[in-house]
Design an enzyme around this catalytic site. Sequence first.
Site, mmCIF file in Angstrom:
data_model
loop_
_atom_site.group_PDB
_atom_site.id
_atom_site.type_symbol
_atom_site.label_atom_id
_atom_site.label_comp_id
_atom_site.label_asym_id
_atom_site.label_seq_id
_atom_site.Cartn_x
_atom_site.Cartn_y
_atom_site.Cartn_z
ATOM 1 N N TYR A 1 -16.690 17.274 -15.643
ATOM 2 C CA TYR A 1 -17.186 15.917 -15.382
ATOM 3 C C TYR A 1 -18.138 15.933 -14.179
ATOM 4 O O TYR A 1 -17.813 16.468 -13.109
ATOM 5 C CB TYR A 1 -16.004 14.975 -15.123
ATOM 6 C CG TYR A 1 -16.453 13.574 -14.808
ATOM 7 C CD1 TYR A 1 -17.341 12.903 -15.659
ATOM 8 C CD2 TYR A 1 -16.029 12.924 -13.660
ATOM 9 C CE1 TYR A 1 -17.787 11.627 -15.367
ATOM 10 C CE2 TYR A 1 -16.461 11.637 -13.364
ATOM 11 C CZ TYR A 1 -17.346 10.998 -14.224
ATOM 12 O OH TYR A 1 -17.789 9.738 -13.927
ATOM 13 N N ARG B 1 0.851 -1.200 0.000
ATOM 14 C CA ARG B 1 0.000 0.000 0.000
ATOM 15 C C ARG B 1 0.882 1.243 0.000
ATOM 16 O O ARG B 1 0.629 2.223 -0.690
ATOM 17 C CB ARG B 1 -0.954 0.013 1.206
ATOM 18 C CG ARG B 1 -1.620 1.375 1.427
ATOM 19 C CD ARG B 1 -2.842 1.345 2.333
ATOM 20 N NE ARG B 1 -2.688 0.528 3.507
ATOM 21 C CZ ARG B 1 -1.969 0.855 4.583
ATOM 22 N NH1 ARG B 1 -1.327 2.011 4.637
ATOM 23 N NH2 ARG B 1 -1.897 0.045 5.623
ATOM 24 N N LYS C 1 -8.739 6.509 -19.122
ATOM 25 C CA LYS C 1 -9.032 7.011 -20.462
ATOM 26 C C LYS C 1 -7.800 6.848 -21.368
ATOM 27 O O LYS C 1 -7.375 5.740 -21.606
ATOM 28 C CB LYS C 1 -9.523 8.457 -20.337
ATOM 29 C CG LYS C 1 -10.611 8.641 -19.272
ATOM 30 C CD LYS C 1 -11.829 7.824 -19.583
ATOM 31 C CE LYS C 1 -12.982 7.864 -18.608
ATOM 32 N NZ LYS C 1 -12.851 8.174 -17.231
ATOM 33 N N ASP D 1 -7.367 19.105 -14.407
ATOM 34 C CA ASP D 1 -7.680 17.762 -14.883
ATOM 35 C C ASP D 1 -7.282 17.689 -16.352
ATOM 36 O O ASP D 1 -7.877 18.343 -17.201
ATOM 37 C CB ASP D 1 -9.175 17.490 -14.680
ATOM 38 C CG ASP D 1 -9.566 16.049 -14.988
ATOM 39 O OD1 ASP D 1 -8.968 15.460 -15.907
ATOM 40 O OD2 ASP D 1 -10.478 15.531 -14.312
HETATM 41 O O1 P1T Z 1 -13.817 7.100 -13.977
HETATM 42 P P1 P1T Z 1 -12.598 7.498 -13.197
HETATM 43 O O2 P1T Z 1 -11.356 6.821 -13.642
HETATM 44 O O3 P1T Z 1 -12.807 7.417 -11.725
HETATM 45 O O4 P1T Z 1 -12.320 9.048 -13.555
HETATM 46 C C1 P1T Z 1 -13.175 10.102 -13.236
HETATM 47 C C2 P1T Z 1 -13.024 11.227 -14.210
HETATM 48 C C3 P1T Z 1 -12.229 12.318 -13.879
HETATM 49 N N1 P1T Z 1 -12.034 13.354 -14.720
HETATM 50 C C4 P1T Z 1 -12.608 13.358 -15.931
HETATM 51 C C5 P1T Z 1 -12.388 14.526 -16.838
HETATM 52 C C6 P1T Z 1 -13.400 12.302 -16.349
HETATM 53 O O5 P1T Z 1 -13.935 12.334 -17.572
HETATM 54 C C7 P1T Z 1 -13.630 11.196 -15.469
HETATM 55 C C8 P1T Z 1 -14.486 10.026 -15.848
HETATM 56 N N2 P1T Z 1 -15.310 10.246 -16.939
HETATM 57 C C9 P1T Z 1 -16.150 9.322 -17.513
HETATM 58 C C10 P1T Z 1 -16.299 8.077 -17.043
HETATM 59 C C11 P1T Z 1 -16.912 9.785 -18.688
HETATM 60 O O6 P1T Z 1 -17.455 8.955 -19.431
HETATM 61 O O7 P1T Z 1 -16.964 10.995 -18.887
#
Ligand code: P1T
Length: 382
Positions: free
Chosen positions: A105, A53, A202, A177
């Site tokens: 988001y 961890r 992503k 972000d």
């Molecule tokens: O899904 P996750 O890995 O927890 O990430 C969150 C997140 C954070 N910042 C941005 C700009 C994002 O687009 C996302 C997650 N977005 C999607 C799942 C979506 O389909 O827009």
Amino acid sequence: MRGGPDGWGFETRSIHVGQEPDEATGALTVPIHLATTFVQPAPGEHRGFEYSRSGNPTRAALESCVAGLEGAAHGFAFASGMAAEDAVLRLLRPGDHVVLGADGYGGTYRLIAAVYGERGIDWTAVDMTDERALAAAVGPETRQVWLETPTNPLLTVVDIAAVAGVAHASGAVVVADNTFATPYLQNPLALGADVVLHSATKYLGGHSDVVGGFVAVNDDDLAERLAFVQNAAGAVPAPFDCYMLLRGVKTLGVRMDRHCDNAEAVATFLEGHPAVAQVLYPGLASHRGHDVSVRQMRRGGGMVSAVVAGGEAAAVAAVRATRVFRLAESLGAVESLIEQPATMTHLSVADSPLAVDPGLLRLSVGIETVDDLLADLDRALG
Ligand code: P1T
């Protein structure tokens, strides 16, 4: 190989930084270290790792590599993008104030407003392209200013240096972000941001098969506090997921070039289509943020949004009709995806300042043969 990581280009860094051949075996690729614990010759004596961890060799390789791509001194991997965001928000105390973009988001808004807002953190959502509104929202209690650029799902381009100017004047930290742009197209820390954040799910992963998050910083004090939170709260990724992300990052540059080529073609095609009222793509000269995007991004990215002329019914019909573009949430992978944010990714912000038009489509343009993508959209839009 000539030179060293400081002089290497992006692709060389993505393939080699943090990824020296394994000392024990010569293995070329970073081993997946599944061990939860590491033997100590004497109490408190260890070779950099004691408990997985707190630190894991596969994760450490990923952390060095992605930090290197962002031009950051320190990197922290998390189990998801939201876990990465949560770690940054844990630096706040009750009474602190956060400013976030009124376009972004939905999950970020939900975490700040519904989780931290309920625990004594104040927040204000503003249009990050309106410097006066931003300056009015930032007060003496403001500790963090959160921006996304380009935003999800409207692809608004936010001037990172301008936001940093306003935030830093009040002593607030800028959190950027960079999920949509990726470090290949944009480096927020070099533009004045203090913290850069990713949903590694992503483009960094890039193949729709791993969930992850990442935070990178230059400031040593911030790094120390983030390392403390990462270990104390423990939202770390599994070693296998770290390996998958390292594997994805190796091809980030070549994938992004093709994502951009295809997205440019899709945006141009949609702009000329009679069923489309408006196309939102930073690479188009018609985009409101095009000039800023030329200054701070290398290309327009792989995401395209569009408002269809026929409103919600037409948007739903279009997303149901595509075949190559799959109807699904998420983005940034080799497969093209299409979605209707109002009822999918942004449903959680339906009655908030972040609500989006039900006639809006969001396309994550993949790296398939571009003619197949254009034909698919042409057929689906009727
Ligand atoms: O899904 P996750 O890995 O927890 O990430 C969150 C997140 C954070 N910042 C941005 C700009 C994002 O687009 C996302 C997650 N977005 C999607 C799942 C979506 O389909 O827009």
